[in-house]
Scaffold this active site. Structure first.
Site, PDB file in Angstrom:
ATOM      1  N   CYS A   3       0.794  -1.301   0.165  1.00 24.83           N
ATOM      2  CA  CYS A   3      -0.198   0.010  -0.160  1.00 24.83           C
ATOM      3  C   CYS A   3       0.959   1.356   0.004  1.00 24.83           C
ATOM      4  O   CYS A   3       1.870   1.273   0.989  1.00 24.83           O
ATOM      5  CB  CYS A   3      -0.959  -0.181   1.297  1.00 24.83           C
ATOM      6  SG  CYS A   3      -1.758   1.832   1.553  1.00 24.83           S
ATOM      7  N   CYS A   6       0.582   3.486   3.441  1.00 21.84           N
ATOM      8  CA  CYS A   6       1.195   2.834   4.199  1.00 21.84           C
ATOM      9  C   CYS A   6       2.807   2.932   4.069  1.00 21.84           C
ATOM     10  O   CYS A   6       3.569   3.316   5.083  1.00 21.84           O
ATOM     11  CB  CYS A   6       0.805   1.417   4.375  1.00 21.84           C
ATOM     12  SG  CYS A   6      -0.416   0.736   4.944  1.00 21.84           S
ATOM     13  N   ASP A  29       0.024  16.167  -1.902  1.00 17.76           N
ATOM     14  CA  ASP A  29      -0.359  15.375  -3.143  1.00 17.76           C
ATOM     15  C   ASP A  29       0.529  15.603  -4.363  1.00 17.76           C
ATOM     16  O   ASP A  29       1.099  16.728  -4.783  1.00 17.76           O
ATOM     17  CB  ASP A  29      -1.983  15.922  -3.393  1.00 17.76           C
ATOM     18  CG  ASP A  29      -2.622  14.629  -4.261  1.00 17.76           C
ATOM     19  OD1 ASP A  29      -3.304  13.977  -3.908  1.00 17.76           O
ATOM     20  OD2 ASP A  29      -2.107  14.520  -5.470  1.00 17.76           O
ATOM     21  N   HIS A  45      -3.471   0.976   8.458  1.00 15.35           N
ATOM     22  CA  HIS A  45      -3.983   0.817   7.164  1.00 15.35           C
ATOM     23  C   HIS A  45      -5.604   0.750   7.529  1.00 15.35           C
ATOM     24  O   HIS A  45      -5.912  -0.374   8.250  1.00 15.35           O
ATOM     25  CB  HIS A  45      -3.480  -0.428   6.422  1.00 15.35           C
ATOM     26  CG  HIS A  45      -4.222  -0.694   5.139  1.00 15.35           C
ATOM     27  ND1 HIS A  45      -3.765   0.383   4.039  1.00 15.35           N
ATOM     28  CD2 HIS A  45      -5.348  -1.071   4.688  1.00 15.35           C
ATOM     29  CE1 HIS A  45      -4.584  -0.110   3.056  1.00 15.35           C
ATOM     30  NE2 HIS A  45      -5.591  -0.858   3.254  1.00 15.35           N
ATOM     31  N   ASN A  86     -12.598  10.450  -1.039  1.00 19.90           N
ATOM     32  CA  ASN A  86     -13.389   9.729  -1.853  1.00 19.90           C
ATOM     33  C   ASN A  86     -13.485   8.393  -1.498  1.00 19.90           C
ATOM     34  O   ASN A  86     -12.397   7.741  -0.993  1.00 19.90           O
ATOM     35  CB  ASN A  86     -12.707   9.712  -3.293  1.00 19.90           C
ATOM     36  CG  ASN A  86     -12.570  11.061  -3.988  1.00 19.90           C
ATOM     37  OD1 ASN A  86     -13.462  11.847  -3.750  1.00 19.90           O
ATOM     38  ND2 ASN A  86     -11.222  11.591  -4.311  1.00 19.90           N
ATOM     39  N   HIS A  99      -7.798   8.344   3.050  1.00 18.21           N
ATOM     40  CA  HIS A  99      -7.150   9.550   3.209  1.00 18.21           C
ATOM     41  C   HIS A  99      -8.212  10.703   2.822  1.00 18.21           C
ATOM     42  O   HIS A  99      -9.156  10.499   2.238  1.00 18.21           O
ATOM     43  CB  HIS A  99      -6.177   9.513   1.945  1.00 18.21           C
ATOM     44  CG  HIS A  99      -6.481   9.270   0.583  1.00 18.21           C
ATOM     45  ND1 HIS A  99      -6.981   8.012  -0.026  1.00 18.21           N
ATOM     46  CD2 HIS A  99      -6.837   9.990  -0.325  1.00 18.21           C
ATOM     47  CE1 HIS A  99      -7.427   7.900  -0.985  1.00 18.21           C
ATOM     48  NE2 HIS A  99      -7.372   9.031  -1.510  1.00 18.21           N
TER      49      HIS A  99
HETATM   50  P1  AMP Z   1      -7.937   9.304  -4.594  1.00 19.83           P
HETATM   51  O1  AMP Z   1      -8.282   9.557  -6.118  1.00 19.83           O
HETATM   52  O2  AMP Z   1      -9.343   9.989  -3.633  1.00 19.83           O
HETATM   53  O3  AMP Z   1      -7.810   7.857  -4.074  1.00 19.83           O
HETATM   54  O4  AMP Z   1      -6.806  10.181  -4.268  1.00 19.83           O
HETATM   55  C1  AMP Z   1      -5.267   9.558  -4.242  1.00 19.83           C
HETATM   56  C2  AMP Z   1      -4.408  10.664  -4.457  1.00 19.83           C
HETATM   57  O5  AMP Z   1      -3.224  10.192  -4.064  1.00 19.83           O
HETATM   58  C3  AMP Z   1      -4.265  11.442  -5.790  1.00 19.83           C
HETATM   59  O6  AMP Z   1      -4.922  12.733  -5.692  1.00 19.83           O
HETATM   60  C4  AMP Z   1      -2.836  11.398  -6.154  1.00 19.83           C
HETATM   61  O7  AMP Z   1      -2.385  12.310  -6.956  1.00 19.83           O
HETATM   62  C5  AMP Z   1      -2.242  11.296  -4.802  1.00 19.83           C
HETATM   63  N1  AMP Z   1      -1.274  10.168  -4.667  1.00 19.83           N
HETATM   64  C6  AMP Z   1      -0.846   9.183  -5.402  1.00 19.83           C
HETATM   65  N2  AMP Z   1       0.428   8.600  -5.061  1.00 19.83           N
HETATM   66  C7  AMP Z   1       1.091   9.557  -4.194  1.00 19.83           C
HETATM   67  C8  AMP Z   1       2.269   9.796  -3.824  1.00 19.83           C
HETATM   68  N3  AMP Z   1       3.032   9.006  -3.822  1.00 19.83           N
HETATM   69  N4  AMP Z   1       2.586  10.905  -3.010  1.00 19.83           N
HETATM   70  C9  AMP Z   1       1.392  11.731  -2.785  1.00 19.83           C
HETATM   71  N5  AMP Z   1       0.469  12.015  -3.447  1.00 19.83           N
HETATM   72  C10 AMP Z   1       0.025  10.743  -4.167  1.00 19.83           C
END
Ligand code: AMP
Length: 113
Positions: A3, A6, A29, A45, A86, A99
């Site tokens: 994950c 995590c 983000d 988690h 979401n 998150h």
């Molecule tokens: P969601 O679509 O609500 O599940 O949001 C997931 C978010 O995680 C998205 O806005 C991605 O840009 C962000 N994301 C994915 N991988 C990473 C990462 N390694 N570091 C920071 N943000 C991330």
């Protein structure tokens, strides 16, 4: 468990961490959708809001206490901000670790959809 959030919380992969305590990690983000776009996650988690229960709901309170500190530090407490989580396919959840998106630093869209 494989994950990504995590791994970020455990510092196995790098992130732009803005806050952490025993329960919560918050980091910028990767693909920001507002001048301030931070993700706040529980260190343990939890897959999504669907998995919040009696045993872990105190972590949600910890996340919101952290959000209060984060928005103050980011200078958006008074101008306003939005918190979004979401959930599932129709909610367009792409990372299966609970998150909360913290968005601010500009006037956000009035539309939630
Ligand atoms: P969601 O679509 O609500 O599940 O949001 C997931 C978010 O995680 C998205 O806005 C991605 O840009 C962000 N994301 C994915 N991988 C990473 C990462 N390694 N570091 C920071 N943000 C991330």
């Amino acid at each position: 468990m494989d994950c990504i959030f995590c791994k970020i919380a455990n510092k196995e992969i790098p992130s732009q961490l803005v806050f952490e305590n025993e329960y919560v990690a918050a980091f910028r983000d990767l693909a920001p959708q507002a001048p301030v776009h931070i993700l706040a996650v529980p260190k343990v988690h939890i897959g999504s809001m669907n998995e919040i229960n009696e045993e872990n709901s105190h972590l949600v309170a910890e996340i919101f206490k952290a959000i209060n500190k984060i928005v103050e530090a980011e200078g958006i407490k008074d101008s306003g901000y939005r918190v979004i989580s979401n959930c599932g396919k129709d909610g367009c959840q792409s990372v299966q670790h609970l998150h909360f998106h913290i968005l601010g630093g500009k006037k956000l869209s009035e539309s939630l959809t």
